[in-house]
Design an enzyme around this catalytic site. Structure first.
Site, PDB file in Angstrom:
ATOM      1  N   GLU A 178       0.821  -1.205   0.000  1.00  0.00           N
ATOM      2  CA  GLU A 178       0.000   0.000   0.000  1.00  0.00           C
ATOM      3  C   GLU A 178       0.858   1.261   0.000  1.00  0.00           C
ATOM      4  OE1 GLU A 178      -3.047   0.003  -0.553  1.00  0.00           O
ATOM      5  OE2 GLU A 178      -3.889  -1.906   0.112  1.00  0.00           O
ATOM      6  N   ASP A 180      -4.585  -9.715  -8.374  1.00  0.00           N
ATOM      7  CA  ASP A 180      -4.994  -8.779  -9.427  1.00  0.00           C
ATOM      8  C   ASP A 180      -3.876  -7.929 -10.031  1.00  0.00           C
ATOM      9  OD1 ASP A 180      -4.751  -7.485  -6.987  1.00  0.00           O
ATOM     10  OD2 ASP A 180      -6.704  -6.512  -7.042  1.00  0.00           O
ATOM     11  N   GLU A 231     -18.627  -6.218  -1.987  1.00  0.00           N
ATOM     12  CA  GLU A 231     -17.220  -6.636  -1.936  1.00  0.00           C
ATOM     13  C   GLU A 231     -17.038  -8.028  -2.522  1.00  0.00           C
ATOM     14  OE1 GLU A 231     -13.872  -5.167  -0.245  1.00  0.00           O
ATOM     15  OE2 GLU A 231     -15.077  -4.125  -1.740  1.00  0.00           O
ATOM     16  N   GLU A 250     -12.496   0.098  -9.257  1.00  0.00           N
ATOM     17  CA  GLU A 250     -12.171  -0.838 -10.327  1.00  0.00           C
ATOM     18  C   GLU A 250     -13.226  -0.897 -11.435  1.00  0.00           C
ATOM     19  OE1 GLU A 250      -9.506  -1.636  -7.086  1.00  0.00           O
ATOM     20  OE2 GLU A 250     -11.692  -1.475  -7.119  1.00  0.00           O
TER      21      GLU A 250
END
Length: 801
Positions: free
Chosen positions: A123, A270, A363, A381
């Site tokens: 992150e 991803d 989610e 996304e």
């Protein structure tokens, strides 16, 4: 319905007539997106700065160490004004030059990067390092264009980027090159000592650094950052399942062994795939393109079920989950970059159906589009993919999709101080949370969706978006090229061992096989956006693209006819050739999954007419709602009957194999720990297990094998518990799949690690533990609104087979 087939996966597509959005309507959407950004940004600056995040319901800043800990979610926070850094280049994109200038000065003056805090390496890399780099490139470009506000700027953000990059480097000092998942900003990997005991990281966490680290290396001339990121990607590649080129979700950073072998394109994996392709686009190194090509083919063959993308076991390629997570919504956008538009359009349409059905995309959602995890964190996304599909096709349909997303955010997520995450999409209850990506990505993509070229100060088609939507210039590989051309071989590897061309694989002969086949596919598409033309030209060389103006009306894709449906769910027979033919005319394909199970998939593009596609849509809904398809094993319950002082009950997941609990709807008996505890071989304590309930732990073999071995030892039922901790509130999502030969005749359930530890301690203490396995009368999913996950804690609630 005739026959014994069971429909396990169903897709529904909506048929929407194309209507061009007027210039005035598009301008209103642009202005609305801009107003929403200002509302969120001003709320943060007025109520939260210099805190990392805004708490929109409390109208205050989230301060780590003072606010109640949210577990791994808080690892994104490092007392470095995260939201402001993450938002910097969005200010430049929307034309707020004065505020962009002020914000940069605030970051330089106020931000410190040496807090005594443990942060997520992943992150921090994509949000802080990426945010500083994106802002630097934006500032340099605006300064070069004569914007006087930035005349003073002299690369100060690069110094901060170099500092945070250097502070992250110790995490990469492992035997494999895979980085530790967390690091202390002040003490590195030295304190606290528990840092080094965290040996598992997610694939995306390890493999999503090459863009930011390479950009930092190219800016500073220091090859160390790019070298570390390359080594991490190389390690993942070498650890892949080499027969099928799939990767798992979590990996051991010390030995490269996979922790979770679930393989998909969502949470935990991803952005690794994303960076395989984008590393080639940014750096021109064909190594990454070869790898992405192999991974993409593997996803197409094993993970894609029509437009759905469902996790499979990387070794067996068997499905491991009956749900999808919202993070995979980025995939259609990546498919656009790859030039594979048809499946991108189909998957996007499936995701839009889910979004419309629940107002927001949950989610996680099941393969029949029900809510699995009810959270919605205002993630970017889906709008990201919508934006890229619009830019690639010019289809105004995507403008309408974007508007519906924007309207939902504004109507249901707006609060007095910004926008609040939705804790439960079924009730609309808010959560006191606004992640930095709302400003960095979600609202940035919404603005770009409706902005004209003259509305955007930066030449977007000359930049590449990182996974956090930060902007890196496409010509970055030319910076310090004299150093990096020597260090990294741009034609198939580098001096550091990043080289996979020696494999006996056809795609290694890149120039003669891979590029021509990809580019022949791309040549047939109509790209309206210069960004994609440039990227694809880089991949394919000189091509004759069928470019059309963005004002050109797309070719009609809705055909008219007098086609009529004759099939109903009452008469549908999947062995009848005439029925199969009519299904095909409606765009519905049938896949035999074995064991009496079939899968139905619908794509409106495959129907013979719009009328047939519409009838297929209706039929799919009818099948989904039919009683035969609603039969699912309900959630179970384990009750400790004795010792009396420990009486309590646990939610237990059902097995999709074996019998239920018989005429009494329960099984009761003494609990005995199996030996070996994993139950993967003949039980050595069969004399103790006989006529009792066996306690086993997950791992080592399939669930089916464990239960079968327990049955052979004479057990009347089996309880299997997870081999690693997971949030207690996920227990109702647990389920066990079976893929063994034959069947078992005893009931079994699955429980969480924590509950398994309670039972194990009781049994090991010598207590006589009696439990009752029974049906649960109410579904706890109906009252649970607290599920969440992040990249460091990938989805894993349906155990692999």
């Amino acid at each position: 319905m005739n026959g014994k087939s069971v429909i396990v996966l169903l897709l529904v597509f909506s048929l929407v007539e194309i209507r061009s959005m007027t210039t005035s309507e598009k301008r209103k959407c642009r202005d609305k997106a801009l107003e929403m950004f200002h509302h969120a940004y001003n709320s943060y600056m007025d109520n939260a700065y210099p805190a990392d995040e805004l708490k929109p319901l409390s109208c205050s800043g989230r301060v780590r160490g003072i606010d109640v800990s949210r577990g791994n979610v808080d690892d994104a926070l490092g007392d470095f004004s995260l939201t402001l850094i993450d938002t910097l280049d969005t200010l430049a994109v929307i034309g707020e030059v004065d505020e962009f200038n002020r914000a940069i000065q605030l970051v330089i003056k106020d931000v410190r990067l040496d807090s005594d805090m443990v942060v997520s390496v992943f992150e921090t890399s994509i949000r802080v390092l990426g945010g500083l780099l994106g802002a630097h490139f934006a500032a340099e470009w605006l300064k070069a264009q004569g914007y006087s506000q930035l005349a003073w700027y002299n690369g100060e953000l690069v110094s901060l980027a170099e500092e945070i990059g250097t502070r992250l480097l110790p995490a990469f000092d492992t035997t494999t090159g895979l980085p530790h998942p967390r690091i202390n900003l002040r003490h590195g990997m030295n304190e606290p000592v528990e840092l080094r005991s965290q040996i598992f990281t997610c694939t995306a966490c390890a493999g999503t650094h090459i863009l930011e680290f390479a950009a930092l290396s190219r800016l500073t001339g220091n090859v160390t950052y790019e070298t570390k990121a390359r080594h991490a990607m190389e390690a993942i590649w070498q650890c892949r399942e080499k027969s099928h080129n799939l990767v798992g979700t979590t990996i051991n950073i010390l030995n490269g062994q996979w922790g979770s072998k679930d393989s998909g394109v969502g949470a935990g994996i991803d952005s690794y795939y994303e960076y395989c392709l984008k590393a080639y686009v940014l750096l021109g190194d064909k190594t990454y393109l070869r790898r992405f090509s192999k991974h993409y083919d593997a996803v197409r063959r094993f993970v894609s079920f029509g437009p759905m993308l469902v996790d499979v076991n990387m070794n067996t390629q068997r499905m491991t989950k009956n749900f999808m997570d919202s993070l995979l919504a980025f995939w259609p956008g990546l498919q656009v970059l790859w030039g594979d538009l048809d499946p991108a359009i189909d998957t996007h349409e499936m995701l839009y159906y889910v979004t419309n059905r629940h107002r927001f995309m949950p989610e996680a959602f099941t393969t029949d589009f029900r809510v699995h995890w009810a959270h919605h964190l205002l993630r970017p996304e889906f709008i990201e993919s919508t934006y890229f599909l619009y830019k690639a096709t010019g289809d105004p349909y995507y403008l309408d999709v974007g508007k519906s997303i924007m309207d939902s955010l504004d109507q249901y997520a707006r609060v007095s101080c910004g926008f609040a995450a939705v804790k439960d999409v079924k009730t609309g209850v808010h959560e006191d949370r606004m992640d930095s990506f709302v400003l960095a990505e979600t609202l940035k993509y919404l603005y770009l969706m409706y902005a004209e070229e003259e509305d955007i100060l930066l030449p977007i088609d000359e930049f590449l978006f990182t996974t956090e939507a930060h902007l890196l210039p496409l010509n970055i590989s030319t910076l310090n090229s004299n150093i990096f051309n020597k260090e990294f071989d741009q034609h198939g590897g580098d001096k550091l061992g990043v080289n996979d061309t020696s494999e006996n694989d056809p795609s290694a002969i890149f120039d003669s096989l891979l590029v021509p086949s990809m580019c022949r596919r791309v040549e047939t598409e109509k790209f309206t956006y210069d960004y994609y033309r440039r990227l694809l030209l880089r991949q394919c060389g000189s091509l004759r693209f069928g470019l059309v103006s963005s004002q050109t009306k797309p070719a009609e894709n809705v055909r008219k006819s007098d086609w009529k449906r004759t099939l109903t769910t009452a008469v549908l027979d999947f062995t009848n050739p005439l029925h199969i033919k009519e299904l095909s005319e409606m765009g519905i394909s049938i896949k035999n999954l074995g064991n009496g199970q079939i899968q139905l998939l619908q794509s409106q593009n495959n129907a013979i007419s719009s009328d047939a596609a519409h009838e297929g849509f209706i039929l799919m809904q009818e099948i989904m709602q039919s009683p035969a398809n609603q039969a699912a094993r309900p959630v179970k319950e384990l009750v400790i009957v004795s010792p009396k002082e420990y009486t309590q009950s646990f939610v237990a997941g059902p097995a999709q194999f074996g019998p239920g609990f018989g005429v009494n709807n329960f099984v009761s008996g003494k609990l005995v720990a199996a030996s070996p505890l994993d139950g993967c071989s003949e039980l050595k304590n069969a004399d103790m297990v006989e006529k009792n309930i066996a306690l086993l732990i997950r791992g080592g073999c399939m669930f089916f094998e464990k239960v079968l071995n327990a049955e052979k030892a004479g057990a009347i039922a089996a309880v299997i518990y997870d081999d690693k901790p997971m949030p207690q509130n996920l227990s109702q999502s647990l389920s066990m799949s079976g893929n063994g030969s034959g069947d078992v005749s005893i009931a079994s359930v699955f429980i969480t690690y924590d509950n398994g530890m309670i039972l194990t301690e009781l049994v090991m203490d010598g207590s006589e533990v009696v439990v009752r396995l029974q049906e649960m009368q109410t579904n706890p999913m109906d009252n649970d609104h607290s599920k969440e996950h992040n990249q460091d804690d990938p989805i894993s609630s349906i155990p692999p087979v």
